[in-house]
Every structure is written in C-alpha cells, then in structure tokens.
Design an enzyme around this catalytic site. Structure first.
Site: not given
Ligand code: HSE
Length: 403
Positions: A131, A200, A11, A196, A182
């Site tokens: 961003i 970050k 993607t 995740d 998606g």
């Molecule tokens: N899986 C991550 C989200 C994608 O939903 O933010 C972007 O890092």
C-alpha cells in the site's frame, strides 16, 4: 543503467529481483533507463538460481562498488541491517527498506545521515506492504493537518481474525492455518502480540507529528486472548473485531497512540477489510477522510513498494526527498485519559454487580452458543474510570469499541 544491490535474498529480496526482471519494460519506460541488480548479499548460496553469480557474502563488495548507487535492505531485524544501512548512507548510497523494526528504532537517525550525504533513506514497504502510504503522507498530504490515523497494519492477525469470524474457529486453529498458508512467521509472537502493528503505527504517528513516537511508549495489546465468544457477541452487534493501530490528536495537541483489538461497527470502512489485506484510514483537516487499502504482506506487494522507492532514488540522484521526522521524542497523551466504550464479558453471577458498576451500560443478550456468562457495552468512559469500575468484578475479557 542504475545499478543496485539487495541485502537479504529471502521472500522480499527475491521478490525485488524478480519484479525488476518481470516489469523491466515498464520500469525502463518510466525511469528512462534500466535497473540492474548487480549484487545480492546473503549468507547462503543459491545454486541453480538465475541470480547465483551475483551473490556475495561480503558487504564490502557492495559498499566498495562505485557503480552501485542504491541498496534494497530486505534483511529484517536490527543488526546487521542497521550497520549496513548506516555505512551505505554515509557513502551517499541510498537505502530502500522493508524493515519496519529498523525504521521504528532508528528511522530519524538514518534519515539525518541520508540528508547529510545527499542521498535517501526510504521505507515505503515498512508499513502496509504494497500500500502506498509513506509517500502520500510525505507528498500528497504535505499541506494537511493530520489529526488521526487508524489502520489494520498486520496481515497475519487480520487473516486470523477473519477466519475466527467466518469459520467460527478458535485462535490457535486460525493461527495454525495462517502458518500453513505461509502468512504467519514460525515464531508468530511479533504479529499476534501486536508488536509488528505497534511499530507500524509508531512510524505513521512519527510522520504525522514530525517527531519521534517511540513504539516502546505505545500501549500494545495483541489478539491471542480474543475468543470465539467475543466474535459471537460482535456478530450479534453487527461489528467485526480487528487489531488496529490508532493515533489521534487530543484537545491539547498531543497524541493518543495505541495498538489493540477493537470492535469495529459496520459503518466504518475498516469493518470490511478481511484476510491478509491491510487498510489505513487517515483524517486531514482539509482533505477530510482518506483510505488506503491493499495487500499488507507478501512477496510481490512488498517488493513493489521497495522498487517504487528505488525508482524515486534513481530519479533524484544527489537529492534528498522531503521527509519530516525529527529525532525529538514526542510525548504521548496519558493513555489512562483516552475515552472509549467497552464491550465487557463477565461471569453470569456478576450480572447485577456489573450493571451497577458500569452505570448506564447496555446489557447484551447472550447469542446462540454462549452460556454461563453475561456481557455489556459501557457508555463512553476513560480507561482510568473503566479500570476503577472493573475492580472487584470477575471480568472475563473486554474489547474497546471504535467510534
Ligand atoms: N508479518 C507482517 C504481517 C508482514 O503479517 O503483516 C508485513 O509487515
């Protein structure tokens, strides 16, 4: 003409190639020359794609091509992305990545290799999708003493929370919707369990303190146990529930870093950040509060961040851009000493006991649709004091309050 290669034609990688074609004129006018995608590495072939003739299955084709000066690493995952990135940087080829997993695990090491070889390891797309946040932290905020960062850093979970709040649906149903649209990965664990967002906030915290905040050291809770009743209470208190990454300096100069669902009061700008949008709220000692907002995921927003890094590299051949992130491990403040107010739901039979255990707590009226339980909002207390007070009580759930 600056020639580049893309590693991983999924993607984001596909978005990078398309964006370079779509915005060719704007890029040329700003860069003073064109960008050309010479090679694309992927395991698959793409018959019929306009890029089919540029696909290679062999990384050596890219590494040994003297015309390629910049690589976009949009593969994700640690390997082979780590090995490919390292080899490229050792040859003086700059790498621009969207791979937060790799940046969180090997960022300072790859930055050091880039410095030694006069090239760049840039990772704007690794946090907050489209961003701009990494570049502002390295440049515009360079004079600042940054004391706190809090952010909605995962689009999938923010979408799920928004649907739970507005449609009154449960977690599983909202997750299914996110998958159908998606947004969520087929295996959504990294998103919904907070890993995740945790990576970050670890990256942002590392840039904030200039040392390495290891994501493994960051307490991490996801959203899979947040319920419809939590949202009913939150709505009655005019608050939203958001998965946040937070990082704030304590009185001794260390940092509390955490990923968890929070109750966010309506007065906080993060309250109104909905759907797949992300936002990062940063406090600097002289600039005061800054808020960065935009699409945190998706093909073109993420590709845009990758290409912004490519343009920076192309404008600065042979020059490594400043990024203060040393390998030294940052020791974090003891999470048990962090102070919050807590929203707590308990079995109805626990009401009196709970009022006594959390001295000074505000008992909450059950909103419509909630039966058989009671809830309260504690006064400010440390995590340690909260878990001591909760011992022996049948706590159904608790959520920290931001503020
Ligand atoms: N899986 C991550 C989200 C994608 O939903 O933010 C972007 O890092």
């Amino acid at each position: 003409m600056t020639q580049i290669a893309i590693l991983g034609f999924g993607t984001v990688g596909g978005g990078v190639a398309e964006l370079i074609d779509l915005n060719r004129k704007a890029i040329e006018s700003r860069l003073g020359e064109g960008l050309y995608v010479k090679r694309i590495l992927d395991l698959r072939d793409f018959p019929g794609s306009p890029y089919a003739d540029r696909i290679t299955h062999d990384f050596e084709d890219i590494l040994s091509d003297p015309e390629i000066s910049i690589i976009c690493e949009t593969m994700g995952g640690k390997e082979p992305a780590y090995t490919f990135s390292r080899k490229a940087l050792e040859r003086g080829i700059s790498v621009c990545t969207s791979n937060k997993e790799l940046v969180a695990a090997h960022g300072p090491e790859l930055l050091e290799i880039a410095r030694k070889n006069g090239c760049n390891y840039l990772f704007e797309a690794s946090v907050g999708g489209g961003i701009p946040i990494i570049r502002p932290m390295n440049t515009s905020m360079a004079p600042e003493d940054i004391t706190s960062i809090m952010g909605i850093l995962n689009g999938t979970t923010n979408y799920i929370m928004t649907r739970m709040e507005h449609a009154g649906i449960g977690f599983e149903e909202a997750l299914k919707e996110a998958q159908e649209k998606g947004y969520a990965e087929r295996n959504p664990e990294a998103d919904v369990e907070g890993h995740d967002a945790c990576r970050k906030i670890a990256i942002l915290s590392s840039l904030m303190c200039g040392r390495t905040v290891r994501y493994e050291d960051v307490p991490c809770e996801g959203i899979s146990s947040v319920t419809v009743n939590d949202f009913r209470y939150a709505r009655a208190m005019q608050m939203a529930i958001k998965l946040l990454g937070t990082s704030k300096r304590d009185s001794e100069g260390n940092f509390f870093v955490r990923t968890a669902p929070y109750l966010v009061p309506a007065s906080n700008p993060l309250h109104s950040v909905e759907d797949v949008f992300n936002a990062v709220y940063v406090h600097g000692n002289t600039v005061d509060d800054l808020m960065f907002y935009g699409r945190g995921a998706g093909k073109f927003p993420t590709a845009s961040a990758v290409v912004s890094d490519v343009i920076d590299c192309a404008r600065n051949p042979g020059h490594t851009l400043a990024c203060k992130w040393e390998p030294e491990i940052m020791k974090l403040s003891d999470p048990a000493e962090e102070v919050f107010r807590y929203f707590v739901r308990l079995d109805k039979a626990e009401e009196k006991k709970a009022a006594a255990a959390y001295a000074g707590a505000m008992m909450l009226e059950a909103p419509e649709g909630v039966t058989g339980e009671c809830a309260l909002l504690t006064g400010p207390m440390t995590e340690k004091a909260f878990s001591e007070a909760s011992a022996g009580l049948q706590v159904l759930s608790f959520i920290r309050m931001l503020g």
